[in-house]
Design an enzyme around this catalytic site. Structure first.
Site, PDB file in Angstrom:
ATOM      1  N   HIS A 212       0.835  -1.203   0.000  1.00  0.00           N
ATOM      2  CA  HIS A 212       0.000   0.000   0.000  1.00  0.00           C
ATOM      3  C   HIS A 212       0.878   1.264   0.000  1.00  0.00           C
ATOM      4  O   HIS A 212       0.602   2.231  -0.704  1.00  0.00           O
ATOM      5  CB  HIS A 212      -0.884   0.051   1.250  1.00  0.00           C
ATOM      6  CG  HIS A 212      -1.842  -1.097   1.393  1.00  0.00           C
ATOM      7  ND1 HIS A 212      -1.700  -2.061   2.364  1.00  0.00           N
ATOM      8  CD2 HIS A 212      -2.955  -1.436   0.702  1.00  0.00           C
ATOM      9  CE1 HIS A 212      -2.684  -2.935   2.272  1.00  0.00           C
ATOM     10  NE2 HIS A 212      -3.467  -2.595   1.275  1.00  0.00           N
TER      11      HIS A 212
ATOM     12  N   SER B 190       0.483  -9.032   1.437  1.00  0.00           N
ATOM     13  CA  SER B 190      -0.979  -9.034   1.446  1.00  0.00           C
ATOM     14  C   SER B 190      -1.448  -8.868   2.884  1.00  0.00           C
ATOM     15  O   SER B 190      -0.813  -9.389   3.817  1.00  0.00           O
ATOM     16  CB  SER B 190      -1.497 -10.357   0.889  1.00  0.00           C
ATOM     17  OG  SER B 190      -2.841 -10.554   1.274  1.00  0.00           O
TER      18      SER B 190
HETATM   19  P1  AMP Z   1      -6.406  -3.749  -0.519  1.00  0.00           P
HETATM   20  O1  AMP Z   1      -6.281  -2.985   0.747  1.00  0.00           O
HETATM   21  O2  AMP Z   1      -5.986  -5.175  -0.419  1.00  0.00           O
HETATM   22  O3  AMP Z   1      -7.762  -3.552  -1.173  1.00  0.00           O
HETATM   23  O4  AMP Z   1      -5.355  -3.090  -1.536  1.00  0.00           O
HETATM   24  C1  AMP Z   1      -5.379  -1.732  -1.835  1.00  0.00           C
HETATM   25  C2  AMP Z   1      -4.464  -1.484  -3.005  1.00  0.00           C
HETATM   26  O5  AMP Z   1      -3.139  -1.876  -2.667  1.00  0.00           O
HETATM   27  C3  AMP Z   1      -4.869  -2.301  -4.246  1.00  0.00           C
HETATM   28  O6  AMP Z   1      -4.718  -1.483  -5.393  1.00  0.00           O
HETATM   29  C4  AMP Z   1      -3.883  -3.427  -4.231  1.00  0.00           C
HETATM   30  O7  AMP Z   1      -3.637  -3.972  -5.507  1.00  0.00           O
HETATM   31  C5  AMP Z   1      -2.654  -2.743  -3.682  1.00  0.00           C
HETATM   32  N1  AMP Z   1      -1.740  -3.747  -3.135  1.00  0.00           N
HETATM   33  C6  AMP Z   1      -2.028  -4.727  -2.242  1.00  0.00           C
HETATM   34  N2  AMP Z   1      -0.954  -5.505  -2.030  1.00  0.00           N
HETATM   35  C7  AMP Z   1       0.038  -5.021  -2.805  1.00  0.00           C
HETATM   36  C8  AMP Z   1       1.395  -5.414  -3.043  1.00  0.00           C
HETATM   37  N3  AMP Z   1       1.954  -6.437  -2.434  1.00  0.00           N
HETATM   38  N4  AMP Z   1       2.105  -4.664  -3.916  1.00  0.00           N
HETATM   39  C9  AMP Z   1       1.560  -3.601  -4.566  1.00  0.00           C
HETATM   40  N5  AMP Z   1       0.295  -3.192  -4.389  1.00  0.00           N
HETATM   41  C10 AMP Z   1      -0.456  -3.886  -3.513  1.00  0.00           C
END
Ligand code: AMP
Length: 282
Positions: A37, A185
């Site tokens: 993030h 993640s």
């Molecule tokens: P989330 O909180 O899981 O909905 O993710 C929010 C944003 O962060 C989304 O655009 C995800 O694709 C991005 N994101 C999550 N994990 C990663 C990662 N390991 N590397 C790059 N971007 C990420």
């Protein structure tokens, strides 16, 4: 850093920034923030004058048997991280702010959502598109940042922005990984010590596929998928949801490699569903 919970407060603050000629960068998240993030946020800080981050665990994108209730919520830690990054505004709405009683207008993308995670998570991308469309209307960003980690999601958002004429640019940022290769993640924290080790099969199987394609010039997708499968299936805790090789633009599965391809895997390690992918120009 300002923190607001309502769209009217967010609009007021962002409206004032826009009046001063500031370019608005936006990073939507579900919280439980990590370096993945933060990489999006840092890019937004580089590109834009005013950076907005949202934290909202969106119930509409979870299936009835999925982990909405158990999804990690770590607001105190997230707020501290965001303060450190010196973002301008944190939008942290309640569910009732985003989905008031009698909410009934949804946004769905009709093609790209049929493949990959769309098959195993029916309704997921409808929930994603709906909340992201709402957030775009509230925040009115110039640029919005998404991670390649959720490649299909990013492509669907790009398509939605194009098809529905949202006046903004989408930037997709590379996957941030732990030093041993595991894609970061929010759900990794739920892996036990042994599952955490087993989870490496996702990135390791993709690395093997990359070697097969780039070093051995393998083009047969069935052969490549089988090799990936063998690596993942070597761990007892791993249950494969899908292994797919698709065109990175259309997400249509291919039999023979060509053009820009996405190799994507979704695997349950114990009870935790993980995804990972690589994009290659062949
Ligand atoms: P989330 O909180 O899981 O909905 O993710 C929010 C944003 O962060 C989304 O655009 C995800 O694709 C991005 N994101 C999550 N994990 C990663 C990662 N390991 N590397 C790059 N971007 C990420």
């Amino acid at each position: 850093m300002l923190i607001v919970k309502t769209s009217s407060e967010a609009r007021k603050i962002i409206g004032a920034a826009k009046k001063k000629g500031k370019e608005i960068g936006f990073v939507p998240t579900m919280g439980a923030l990590h370096e993945g993030h933060l990489s999006l946020i840092r890019q937004a800080k580089k590109d834009c004058d005013f950076v907005v981050v949202s934290i909202f665990v969106n119930p509409a994108q979870f299936g009835p048997k999925e982990d909405y209730k158990k999804y990690p919520r770590t607001f105190g830690n997230d707020r501290a991280l965001l303060r450190k990054e010196k973002i301008d505004l944190l939008f942290f709405p309640e569910v009732t702010e985003m989905y008031p009683e009698n909410f009934s207008a949804f946004v769905a993308e009709g093609f790209l959502g049929k493949f990959l995670c769309g098959k195993s998570r029916p309704g997921h991308f409808r929930g994603v598109c709906t909340v992201v469309a709402k957030l775009f209307n509230i925040i009115t960003p110039d640029v919005a940042y998404f991670g390649q980690k959720d490649f299909q999601q990013a492509r669907i958002i790009e398509k939605m922005v194009c098809d529905l004429n949202f006046p903004l640019k989408i930037k997709i940022m590379p996957i941030v990984r732990e030093t041993d290769g595991l894609a970061m993640s929010s759900r990794n924290r739920y892996l036990s010590v042994s599952e955490r080790k087993d989870a490496l099969v996702l990135s390791q199987s993709l690395a093997l596929a990359k070697r097969l394609i780039l070093n051995d010039a393998e083009k047969n997708c069935k052969i490549i998928k089988n090799k990936i499968k063998n690596v993942i299936a070597s761990k007892k805790s791993a249950k494969i949801d899908y292994i797919e090789i698709v065109d990175a633009e259309t997400l249509i599965p291919m039999a023979q490699l060509g053009g820009t391809v996405l190799i994507a895997v979704a695997v349950h390690i114990g009870k935790v569903r993980l995804i990972d992918n690589i994009v290659l120009k062949v």
